[in-house]
Design an enzyme around this catalytic site. Structure first.
Site, PDB file in Angstrom:
ATOM      1  N   GLU A  98       7.109  10.877  18.703  1.00 18.10           N
ATOM      2  CA  GLU A  98       7.809  11.766  17.788  1.00 18.10           C
ATOM      3  C   GLU A  98       7.430  13.236  17.986  1.00 18.10           C
ATOM      4  O   GLU A  98       7.728  14.082  17.149  1.00 18.10           O
ATOM      5  CB  GLU A  98       7.573  11.332  16.339  1.00 18.10           C
ATOM      6  CG  GLU A  98       8.252  10.014  16.033  1.00 18.10           C
ATOM      7  CD  GLU A  98       8.137   9.581  14.587  1.00 18.10           C
ATOM      8  OE1 GLU A  98       7.271  10.114  13.851  1.00 18.10           O
ATOM      9  OE2 GLU A  98       8.919   8.709  14.192  1.00 18.10           O
ATOM     10  N   GLU A 142       7.813   2.956   6.218  1.00 13.82           N
ATOM     11  CA  GLU A 142       7.214   4.230   6.618  1.00 13.82           C
ATOM     12  C   GLU A 142       7.261   4.401   8.131  1.00 13.82           C
ATOM     13  O   GLU A 142       7.627   5.448   8.630  1.00 13.82           O
ATOM     14  CB  GLU A 142       5.769   4.310   6.115  1.00 13.82           C
ATOM     15  CG  GLU A 142       5.030   5.554   6.532  1.00 13.82           C
ATOM     16  CD  GLU A 142       5.606   6.838   5.938  1.00 13.82           C
ATOM     17  OE1 GLU A 142       5.358   7.900   6.529  1.00 13.82           O
ATOM     18  OE2 GLU A 142       6.292   6.791   4.907  1.00 13.82           O
ATOM     19  N   VAL A 180       7.652   0.063  18.335  1.00 16.36           N
ATOM     20  CA  VAL A 180       7.451  -0.946  19.379  1.00 16.36           C
ATOM     21  C   VAL A 180       7.183  -0.184  20.666  1.00 16.36           C
ATOM     22  O   VAL A 180       7.912   0.767  20.998  1.00 16.36           O
ATOM     23  CB  VAL A 180       8.684  -1.863  19.520  1.00 16.36           C
ATOM     24  CG1 VAL A 180       8.529  -2.810  20.700  1.00 16.36           C
ATOM     25  CG2 VAL A 180       8.915  -2.652  18.226  1.00 16.36           C
ATOM     26  N   GLY A 220      13.865  -7.831  21.762  1.00 13.99           N
ATOM     27  CA  GLY A 220      14.112  -8.480  20.472  1.00 13.99           C
ATOM     28  C   GLY A 220      12.948  -8.333  19.513  1.00 13.99           C
ATOM     29  O   GLY A 220      13.031  -8.776  18.367  1.00 13.99           O
ATOM     30  N   GLY A 260      11.672  -5.578  18.042  1.00  9.69           N
ATOM     31  CA  GLY A 260      11.996  -4.707  16.913  1.00  9.69           C
ATOM     32  C   GLY A 260      12.907  -5.393  15.911  1.00  9.69           C
ATOM     33  O   GLY A 260      12.700  -5.311  14.702  1.00  9.69           O
ATOM     34  N   ASN A 299      16.391  11.344  17.251  1.00 13.78           N
ATOM     35  CA  ASN A 299      16.022  10.031  17.780  1.00 13.78           C
ATOM     36  C   ASN A 299      17.224   9.086  17.826  1.00 13.78           C
ATOM     37  O   ASN A 299      17.323   8.126  17.076  1.00 13.78           O
ATOM     38  CB  ASN A 299      14.883   9.431  16.946  1.00 13.78           C
ATOM     39  CG  ASN A 299      14.237   8.255  17.640  1.00 13.78           C
ATOM     40  OD1 ASN A 299      14.733   7.727  18.624  1.00 13.78           O
ATOM     41  ND2 ASN A 299      13.106   7.834  17.095  1.00 13.78           N
ATOM     42  N   TYR A 358      19.128   0.949  14.563  1.00 14.72           N
ATOM     43  CA  TYR A 358      19.332   0.671  13.143  1.00 14.72           C
ATOM     44  C   TYR A 358      20.808   0.402  12.832  1.00 14.72           C
ATOM     45  O   TYR A 358      21.132  -0.496  12.061  1.00 14.72           O
ATOM     46  CB  TYR A 358      18.797   1.822  12.287  1.00 14.72           C
ATOM     47  CG  TYR A 358      17.298   1.982  12.381  1.00 14.72           C
ATOM     48  CD1 TYR A 358      16.442   0.886  12.246  1.00 14.72           C
ATOM     49  CD2 TYR A 358      16.733   3.226  12.605  1.00 14.72           C
ATOM     50  CE1 TYR A 358      15.070   1.034  12.335  1.00 14.72           C
ATOM     51  CE2 TYR A 358      15.351   3.380  12.687  1.00 14.72           C
ATOM     52  CZ  TYR A 358      14.526   2.276  12.553  1.00 14.72           C
ATOM     53  OH  TYR A 358      13.173   2.424  12.636  1.00 14.72           O
TER      54      TYR A 358
END
Length: 158
Positions: free
Chosen positions: A27, A84, A88, A96, A98, A125, A132
């Site tokens: 990040e 939070e 991975v 698979g 995650g 990101n 997601y």
């Protein structure tokens, strides 16, 4: 390759910290981590833990983590699970792991009567955002994250 998802245990603090630091590097904040093995041990495994973690093991090696806690929605009248951190390792992405980790979080949320799972994603990101979205997650429009910390928090607390 076998994927095992399990609750983190007191002996996992070093691996948790290793992956938290890897997440911070990913990040673009490599120096931001202030957590220690001790602080993780106290908050996750102390007398009254308020933060929880699950670990992904692949072939016996820790490859990913999810750290979460409960919040509350006055609108739903039910708790929410707040994710939070989900991380991975790069070598384990696309396996698979995650999705399996997120599935366990969904099961945890359901078992605790949670109305939803909330989390934040950095705006740059796109790989995470795509991941997601593939599971049905969406960007919650209209709400902006806010924070108070450091000197401002100290001043207000006085």
């Amino acid at each position: 390759m076998s994927i095992v998802i399990r609750r983190a245990a007191p002996g996992d603090a070093a691996e948790l910290l290793r992956l938290i630091k890897a997440l911070a590097r990913y990040e673009r904040e490599p120096d931001a981590v202030k957590a220690t093995e001790e602080s993780l041990g106290q908050t996750l495994f102390g007398e009254n833990p308020q933060v929880f973690a699950h670990i992904v093991e692949m072939d016996g090696r820790v490859r990913g983590i999810a750290l979460w806690f409960l919040t509350y929605s006055t609108w739903t009248g039910r708790p929410s699970l707040y994710l939070e951190d989900l991380f991975v390792e790069e070598e384990a992405r696309g396996t698979g792991a995650g999705r399996a980790l997120f599935r366990v979080l969904a099961q945890e949320a359901k078992a605790r009567g949670c109305a939803r799972i909330d989390w934040a994603v950095l705006d740059w990101n796109e790989p995470a955002r795509g991941f997601y979205r593939s599971m049905g997650g969406f960007h919650s429009e209209g709400w902006q994250p806010w924070r108070m910390e450091g000197e401002a928090l100290e001043r207000l607390a006085e």
